[in-house]
Design an enzyme around this catalytic site. Structure first.
Site, PDB file in Angstrom:
ATOM      1  N   TYR A  32      -4.044  -7.248   3.677  1.00  0.00           N
ATOM      2  CA  TYR A  32      -5.386  -7.503   3.306  1.00  0.00           C
ATOM      3  C   TYR A  32      -5.300  -7.905   1.876  1.00  0.00           C
ATOM      4  CZ  TYR A  32      -9.851  -5.149   4.588  1.00  0.00           C
ATOM      5  OH  TYR A  32     -10.680  -4.676   4.847  1.00  0.00           O
ATOM      6  N   GLY A  36      -7.028 -10.445  -6.691  1.00  0.00           N
ATOM      7  CA  GLY A  36      -5.577 -10.102  -7.385  1.00  0.00           C
ATOM      8  C   GLY A  36      -4.457 -10.558  -6.706  1.00  0.00           C
ATOM      9  N   HIS A  37      -3.744 -10.186  -5.064  1.00  0.00           N
ATOM     10  CA  HIS A  37      -3.349 -11.161  -4.513  1.00  0.00           C
ATOM     11  C   HIS A  37      -2.718 -12.682  -4.841  1.00  0.00           C
ATOM     12  CE1 HIS A  37      -3.564  -7.479  -1.940  1.00  0.00           C
ATOM     13  NE2 HIS A  37      -2.347  -7.089  -2.839  1.00  0.00           N
ATOM     14  N   GLN A  61       7.301   3.431   2.111  1.00  0.00           N
ATOM     15  CA  GLN A  61       7.689   3.459   1.288  1.00  0.00           C
ATOM     16  C   GLN A  61       6.236   4.599   1.414  1.00  0.00           C
ATOM     17  OE1 GLN A  61       6.773  -0.173  -0.510  1.00  0.00           O
ATOM     18  NE2 GLN A  61       4.817   0.493  -1.057  1.00  0.00           N
ATOM     19  N   LYS A 149      -1.505  -3.966 -11.601  1.00  0.00           N
ATOM     20  CA  LYS A 149      -1.824  -2.604 -11.757  1.00  0.00           C
ATOM     21  C   LYS A 149      -1.169  -2.034 -11.516  1.00  0.00           C
ATOM     22  CE  LYS A 149      -4.270  -2.799  -8.030  1.00  0.00           C
ATOM     23  NZ  LYS A 149      -4.052  -1.380  -7.260  1.00  0.00           N
ATOM     24  N   ASP A 150       0.120  -1.889 -10.667  1.00  0.00           N
ATOM     25  CA  ASP A 150       1.103  -1.648 -10.203  1.00  0.00           C
ATOM     26  C   ASP A 150       1.795  -1.462 -11.463  1.00  0.00           C
ATOM     27  OD1 ASP A 150       0.251  -0.232  -7.500  1.00  0.00           O
ATOM     28  OD2 ASP A 150       0.475  -2.979  -7.026  1.00  0.00           O
ATOM     29  N   LYS A 184      -9.358  -4.706  -8.380  1.00  0.00           N
ATOM     30  CA  LYS A 184      -8.829  -4.373  -7.418  1.00  0.00           C
ATOM     31  C   LYS A 184      -8.480  -3.942  -6.305  1.00  0.00           C
ATOM     32  CE  LYS A 184     -11.737  -8.648  -6.963  1.00  0.00           C
ATOM     33  NZ  LYS A 184     -12.910  -9.064  -6.364  1.00  0.00           N
ATOM     34  N   SER A 186      -6.505  -2.904  -2.184  1.00  0.00           N
ATOM     35  CA  SER A 186      -7.211  -2.822  -0.500  1.00  0.00           C
ATOM     36  C   SER A 186      -7.268  -1.495  -0.522  1.00  0.00           C
ATOM     37  CB  SER A 186      -5.271  -3.220   0.073  1.00  0.00           C
ATOM     38  OG  SER A 186      -4.330  -4.636   0.062  1.00  0.00           O
ATOM     39  N   ARG A 187      -6.899  -0.501  -0.600  1.00  0.00           N
ATOM     40  CA  ARG A 187      -7.810   0.921  -0.765  1.00  0.00           C
ATOM     41  C   ARG A 187      -8.770   1.058  -1.674  1.00  0.00           C
ATOM     42  NH1 ARG A 187      -2.273   2.156  -1.769  1.00  0.00           N
ATOM     43  NH2 ARG A 187      -0.836   3.274   0.049  1.00  0.00           N
TER      44      ARG A 187
END
Length: 283
Positions: A32, A36-37, A61, A149-150, A184, A186-187
């Site tokens: 998705y 960002g990706h 996960q 972001k992560d 940004k 996906s959620r």
């Protein structure tokens, strides 16, 4: 661009590239894909001769009450984005390909996963470390790309690579934001219109924390309290955590010094969103 489904197919392709002396970049994703990706893929294409993007919603996960089944998926759109950005291969395995019957080997870590997202998602980073380790073994990349972001995930992957002497360069890439500041994700698709509007409070709190530090504040608790007050002023926001920690250990800090991560997780309806900023006070 090829879409490969099996480990053997990917290994065969990468071996052929390496026989030609080509470098390989890996962008691990759960699909998705968004801008960002795309920024990670673009960076890999710039730095490597060939780029592999993994698109795999990793069941390991997700906790039992989390959104594994409803997690958004759109391989056709992902393939278009990957192709237009210059990726060479999408690795899109089924769970059965990654986890054979009787699978019982895991990569676990102590310390870094025990804070922030790890407190409320206790199985998450065990699943992340295991699947990323598997992807590294399958693709054998020269470099792998992860988003800031992560930030906790990025720190954990970098520690895993160091601890296990993996010959891979980990490249962290900046957060990509919407025009109004929302990171940004996906959620974000889970957000109702009023929740989407409310979620901008996250980036506002990031700016507040950064501004307080720029203005000379060094009391971490004061900064976190001000950020929580701002987020808490939004009725639709349900705070999971706002913390300031040492980026290298994930332990809480009292004074803003060294390599600092200020991270948050906040729920807006069904969506649990994260945001952060990182500062190296030694620079």
């Amino acid at each position: 661009m090829k879409i490969l489904k099996t480990v053997d197919e990917v290994r065969s392709q990468v071996k052929a590239w390496k026989k030609e002396g080509l470098s390989v970049g890996l962008v691990p994703t759960m699909g998705y894909l968004h801008e960002g990706h795309q920024s990670l893929i673009r960076k890999s294409v710039e730095q490597n001769d060939r780029t592999v993007v993994s698109v795999f919603v990793n069941p390991m996960q997700f906790g039992p009450t989390e959104d594994l089944e409803s997690y958004p998926r759109d391989l056709d759109a992902d393939a278009k984005l990957c192709e237009t950005t210059g990726a060479d291969v999408i690795f899109h395995p089924e769970p059965e390909e990654m986890y054979k019957p009787g699978f019982c080997s895991y990569v676990n870590m102590t310390g870094l996963p025990d804070a922030l997202c790890g407190l409320t998602r206790p199985v998450h980073f065990k699943g992340v470390c295991t699947v990323v380790n598997k992807l590294f073994n399958i693709v054998q990349p020269d470099r792998a790309y992860f988003g800031q972001k992560d930030a906790q995930q990025l720190a954990i992957i970098m520690r895993m690579v160091t601890d296990l002497n993996m010959d891979i360069e980990i490249v962290g890439c900046p957060i990509i934001r919407e025009a109004d500041g929302l990171a940004k994700s996906s959620r974000n698709i889970y957000l109702k219109p009023e929740e989407r509007q409310a979620a901008v409070v996250l980036s506002k709190s990031v700016k507040l924390g950064q501004k307080m530090i720029e203005d000379g504040e060094r009391d971490a608790k004061k900064i976190v309290a001000a950020m929580k007050d701002l987020i808490g002023s939004e009725p639709l926001a349900d705070i999971d955590y706002v913390e300031m920690v040492d980026m290298d250990t994930m332990k809480s800090i009292d004074i803003v010094e060294g390599h600092v991560l200020c991270a948050m997780a906040v729920r807006f309806g069904k969506a649990r969103l994260i945001d952060n900023f990182i500062l190296d006070m030694n620079k």
